[in-house]
Write a protein that holds these residues in place. Structure first.
Motif, PDB file in Angstrom:
ATOM      1  N   GLY A  68     -10.895  47.584  25.981  1.00  0.00           N
ATOM      2  CA  GLY A  68     -10.976  47.638  27.444  1.00  0.00           C
ATOM      3  C   GLY A  68     -10.733  46.286  28.079  1.00  0.00           C
ATOM      4  N   THR A  69     -11.265  45.229  27.475  1.00  0.00           N
ATOM      5  CA  THR A  69     -11.070  43.885  27.990  1.00  0.00           C
ATOM      6  C   THR A  69      -9.612  43.470  27.915  1.00  0.00           C
ATOM      7  OG1 THR A  69     -13.302  43.282  27.301  1.00  0.00           O
ATOM      8  CG2 THR A  69     -11.784  41.472  27.720  1.00  0.00           C
ATOM      9  N   ILE A  70      -8.952  43.762  26.814  1.00  0.00           N
ATOM     10  CA  ILE A  70      -7.539  43.413  26.654  1.00  0.00           C
ATOM     11  C   ILE A  70      -6.686  44.189  27.658  1.00  0.00           C
ATOM     12  CG2 ILE A  70      -5.562  43.587  25.095  1.00  0.00           C
ATOM     13  CD1 ILE A  70      -7.583  43.029  22.798  1.00  0.00           C
ATOM     14  N   GLU A  71      -6.976  45.475  27.843  1.00  0.00           N
ATOM     15  CA  GLU A  71      -6.196  46.293  28.772  1.00  0.00           C
ATOM     16  C   GLU A  71      -6.360  45.840  30.217  1.00  0.00           C
ATOM     17  OE1 GLU A  71      -7.438  50.220  27.660  1.00  0.00           O
ATOM     18  OE2 GLU A  71      -5.822  50.397  26.181  1.00  0.00           O
ATOM     19  N   LYS A  72      -7.477  45.217  30.560  1.00  0.00           N
ATOM     20  CA  LYS A  72      -7.676  44.682  31.907  1.00  0.00           C
ATOM     21  C   LYS A  72      -6.791  43.463  32.181  1.00  0.00           C
ATOM     22  CE  LYS A  72     -12.425  46.210  32.461  1.00  0.00           C
ATOM     23  NZ  LYS A  72     -13.830  45.782  32.514  1.00  0.00           N
ATOM     24  N   CYS A  73      -6.226  42.884  31.140  1.00  0.00           N
ATOM     25  CA  CYS A  73      -5.383  41.689  31.277  1.00  0.00           C
ATOM     26  C   CYS A  73      -3.911  42.029  31.502  1.00  0.00           C
ATOM     27  CB  CYS A  73      -5.518  40.800  30.045  1.00  0.00           C
ATOM     28  SG  CYS A  73      -7.157  40.116  29.844  1.00  0.00           S
ATOM     29  N   ILE A  74      -3.596  43.294  31.732  1.00  0.00           N
ATOM     30  CA  ILE A  74      -2.215  43.681  32.020  1.00  0.00           C
ATOM     31  C   ILE A  74      -1.904  43.272  33.458  1.00  0.00           C
ATOM     32  CG2 ILE A  74      -0.625  45.619  32.306  1.00  0.00           C
ATOM     33  CD1 ILE A  74      -2.166  47.068  30.105  1.00  0.00           C
ATOM     34  N   GLY A  75      -0.814  42.544  33.636  1.00  0.00           N
ATOM     35  CA  GLY A  75      -0.403  42.087  34.964  1.00  0.00           C
ATOM     36  C   GLY A  75       0.492  40.875  34.847  1.00  0.00           C
ATOM     37  N   PRO A  76       0.942  40.315  35.971  1.00  0.00           N
ATOM     38  CA  PRO A  76       1.907  39.212  35.939  1.00  0.00           C
ATOM     39  C   PRO A  76       1.392  37.942  35.261  1.00  0.00           C
ATOM     40  CG  PRO A  76       1.152  39.640  38.176  1.00  0.00           C
ATOM     41  CD  PRO A  76       0.605  40.725  37.306  1.00  0.00           C
ATOM     42  N   ASP A  77       0.096  37.726  35.265  1.00  0.00           N
ATOM     43  CA  ASP A  77      -0.457  36.525  34.634  1.00  0.00           C
ATOM     44  C   ASP A  77      -1.017  36.781  33.245  1.00  0.00           C
ATOM     45  OD1 ASP A  77       0.135  34.947  36.849  1.00  0.00           O
ATOM     46  OD2 ASP A  77      -1.743  35.502  37.829  1.00  0.00           O
ATOM     47  N   GLY A  78      -0.798  37.963  32.720  1.00  0.00           N
ATOM     48  CA  GLY A  78      -1.361  38.297  31.412  1.00  0.00           C
ATOM     49  C   GLY A  78      -0.361  39.009  30.531  1.00  0.00           C
ATOM     50  N   PHE A  79      -0.696  40.223  30.126  1.00  0.00           N
ATOM     51  CA  PHE A  79       0.171  40.998  29.248  1.00  0.00           C
ATOM     52  C   PHE A  79       1.060  41.940  30.050  1.00  0.00           C
ATOM     53  CE2 PHE A  79      -3.686  40.391  26.494  1.00  0.00           C
ATOM     54  CZ  PHE A  79      -3.094  39.460  25.665  1.00  0.00           C
ATOM     55  N   GLU A  80       2.280  42.110  29.569  1.00  0.00           N
ATOM     56  CA  GLU A  80       3.195  43.065  30.186  1.00  0.00           C
ATOM     57  C   GLU A  80       2.832  44.484  29.764  1.00  0.00           C
ATOM     58  OE1 GLU A  80       7.860  44.011  29.643  1.00  0.00           O
ATOM     59  OE2 GLU A  80       7.334  41.947  30.128  1.00  0.00           O
ATOM     60  N   SER A  81       2.485  44.631  28.494  1.00  0.00           N
ATOM     61  CA  SER A  81       2.099  45.950  27.992  1.00  0.00           C
ATOM     62  C   SER A  81       1.149  45.796  26.817  1.00  0.00           C
ATOM     63  CB  SER A  81       3.328  46.748  27.557  1.00  0.00           C
ATOM     64  OG  SER A  81       3.946  46.126  26.457  1.00  0.00           O
ATOM     65  N   VAL A  82       0.380  46.833  26.600  1.00  0.00           N
ATOM     66  CA  VAL A  82      -0.539  46.885  25.473  1.00  0.00           C
ATOM     67  C   VAL A  82      -0.383  48.249  24.810  1.00  0.00           C
ATOM     68  CG1 VAL A  82      -2.944  46.837  24.737  1.00  0.00           C
ATOM     69  CG2 VAL A  82      -2.194  45.326  26.557  1.00  0.00           C
ATOM     70  N   ASP A  83      -0.005  48.240  23.546  1.00  0.00           N
ATOM     71  CA  ASP A  83       0.084  49.477  22.766  1.00  0.00           C
ATOM     72  C   ASP A  83      -1.068  49.423  21.771  1.00  0.00           C
ATOM     73  OD1 ASP A  83       0.854  51.798  21.512  1.00  0.00           O
ATOM     74  OD2 ASP A  83       2.435  50.848  20.340  1.00  0.00           O
ATOM     75  N   SER A  84      -2.090  50.231  22.001  1.00  0.00           N
ATOM     76  CA  SER A  84      -3.313  50.071  21.219  1.00  0.00           C
ATOM     77  C   SER A  84      -3.989  51.402  20.942  1.00  0.00           C
ATOM     78  CB  SER A  84      -4.276  49.155  21.971  1.00  0.00           C
ATOM     79  OG  SER A  84      -4.563  49.720  23.224  1.00  0.00           O
ATOM     80  N   PRO A 116     -15.945  51.455  16.848  1.00  0.00           N
ATOM     81  CA  PRO A 116     -14.537  51.463  16.488  1.00  0.00           C
ATOM     82  C   PRO A 116     -13.967  50.051  16.403  1.00  0.00           C
ATOM     83  CG  PRO A 116     -14.744  51.855  18.827  1.00  0.00           C
ATOM     84  CD  PRO A 116     -16.144  51.733  18.274  1.00  0.00           C
ATOM     85  N   HIS A 117     -12.857  49.925  15.743  1.00  0.00           N
ATOM     86  CA  HIS A 117     -12.078  48.688  15.713  1.00  0.00           C
ATOM     87  C   HIS A 117     -10.879  48.891  16.636  1.00  0.00           C
ATOM     88  CE1 HIS A 117     -14.412  47.527  12.266  1.00  0.00           C
ATOM     89  NE2 HIS A 117     -13.733  46.408  12.147  1.00  0.00           N
ATOM     90  N   ALA A 118     -10.516  47.873  17.376  1.00  0.00           N
ATOM     91  CA  ALA A 118      -9.341  47.939  18.241  1.00  0.00           C
ATOM     92  C   ALA A 118      -8.154  47.358  17.479  1.00  0.00           C
ATOM     93  CB  ALA A 118      -9.568  47.146  19.518  1.00  0.00           C
ATOM     94  N   ILE A 119      -7.057  48.105  17.453  1.00  0.00           N
ATOM     95  CA  ILE A 119      -5.836  47.620  16.815  1.00  0.00           C
ATOM     96  C   ILE A 119      -4.678  47.835  17.776  1.00  0.00           C
ATOM     97  CG2 ILE A 119      -6.611  48.009  14.446  1.00  0.00           C
ATOM     98  CD1 ILE A 119      -4.971  50.579  14.442  1.00  0.00           C
ATOM     99  N   GLY A 120      -3.674  46.965  17.701  1.00  0.00           N
ATOM    100  CA  GLY A 120      -2.526  47.164  18.559  1.00  0.00           C
ATOM    101  C   GLY A 120      -1.706  45.905  18.739  1.00  0.00           C
ATOM    102  N   ILE A 121      -0.774  46.009  19.688  1.00  0.00           N
ATOM    103  CA  ILE A 121       0.135  44.904  19.999  1.00  0.00           C
ATOM    104  C   ILE A 121       0.121  44.692  21.509  1.00  0.00           C
ATOM    105  CG2 ILE A 121       2.533  44.141  19.978  1.00  0.00           C
ATOM    106  CD1 ILE A 121       2.917  45.920  17.486  1.00  0.00           C
ATOM    107  N   ALA A 122      -0.081  43.455  21.932  1.00  0.00           N
ATOM    108  CA  ALA A 122      -0.027  43.091  23.346  1.00  0.00           C
ATOM    109  C   ALA A 122       1.201  42.205  23.547  1.00  0.00           C
ATOM    110  CB  ALA A 122      -1.289  42.348  23.756  1.00  0.00           C
ATOM    111  N   THR A 123       2.021  42.549  24.540  1.00  0.00           N
ATOM    112  CA  THR A 123       3.240  41.799  24.829  1.00  0.00           C
ATOM    113  C   THR A 123       3.007  40.938  26.063  1.00  0.00           C
ATOM    114  OG1 THR A 123       4.547  43.638  23.989  1.00  0.00           O
ATOM    115  CG2 THR A 123       5.706  41.996  25.289  1.00  0.00           C
ATOM    116  N   ARG A 124       3.268  39.636  25.919  1.00  0.00           N
ATOM    117  CA  ARG A 124       3.048  38.699  27.006  1.00  0.00           C
ATOM    118  C   ARG A 124       4.035  38.962  28.148  1.00  0.00           C
ATOM    119  NH1 ARG A 124       3.723  32.375  26.041  1.00  0.00           N
ATOM    120  NH2 ARG A 124       5.829  33.086  25.742  1.00  0.00           N
ATOM    121  N   SER A 125       3.561  38.833  29.365  1.00  0.00           N
ATOM    122  CA  SER A 125       4.398  39.051  30.529  1.00  0.00           C
ATOM    123  C   SER A 125       5.480  37.979  30.603  1.00  0.00           C
ATOM    124  CB  SER A 125       3.550  39.024  31.800  1.00  0.00           C
ATOM    125  OG  SER A 125       4.371  39.120  32.935  1.00  0.00           O
ATOM    126  N   GLN A 126       6.716  38.364  30.886  1.00  0.00           N
ATOM    127  CA  GLN A 126       7.834  37.414  30.996  1.00  0.00           C
ATOM    128  C   GLN A 126       7.747  36.571  32.250  1.00  0.00           C
ATOM    129  OE1 GLN A 126       9.989  36.980  28.443  1.00  0.00           O
ATOM    130  NE2 GLN A 126       8.759  38.511  27.379  1.00  0.00           N
TER     131      GLN A 126
END
Length: 70
Positions: free
Chosen positions: A27-43, A56-66
């Protein structure tokens, strides 16, 4: 399960270098989606059947915003 995680969390943090049993990491990682954080989170959450207290364990890939300013 949540009650047990809350109960054992202080011991977990002390013994395992600050690791929290009750933190919503995904949940914390997904809140960081935006222009100053991650472009997308596949988790997703991974549940360890024989270790429910540690799930649970959180697994996935976060892509930095361009458009992120450095």
């Amino acid at each position: 399960l949540r009650f047990q995680q809350e109960l054992f969390n202080p011991l977990q943090k002390a013994v395992f270098q600050g690791c929290h049993l009750n933190r919503d990491s995904l949940g914390t990682i997904e809140k960081c989606i935006g222009p100053d954080g991650f472009e997308s989170v596949d988790s997703s959450n991974l549940y360890l059947g024989d270790r429910p207290l540690l799930s649970p364990h959180a697994i996935g890939i976060a892509t930095r915003s361009q458009t992120r300013k450095v």
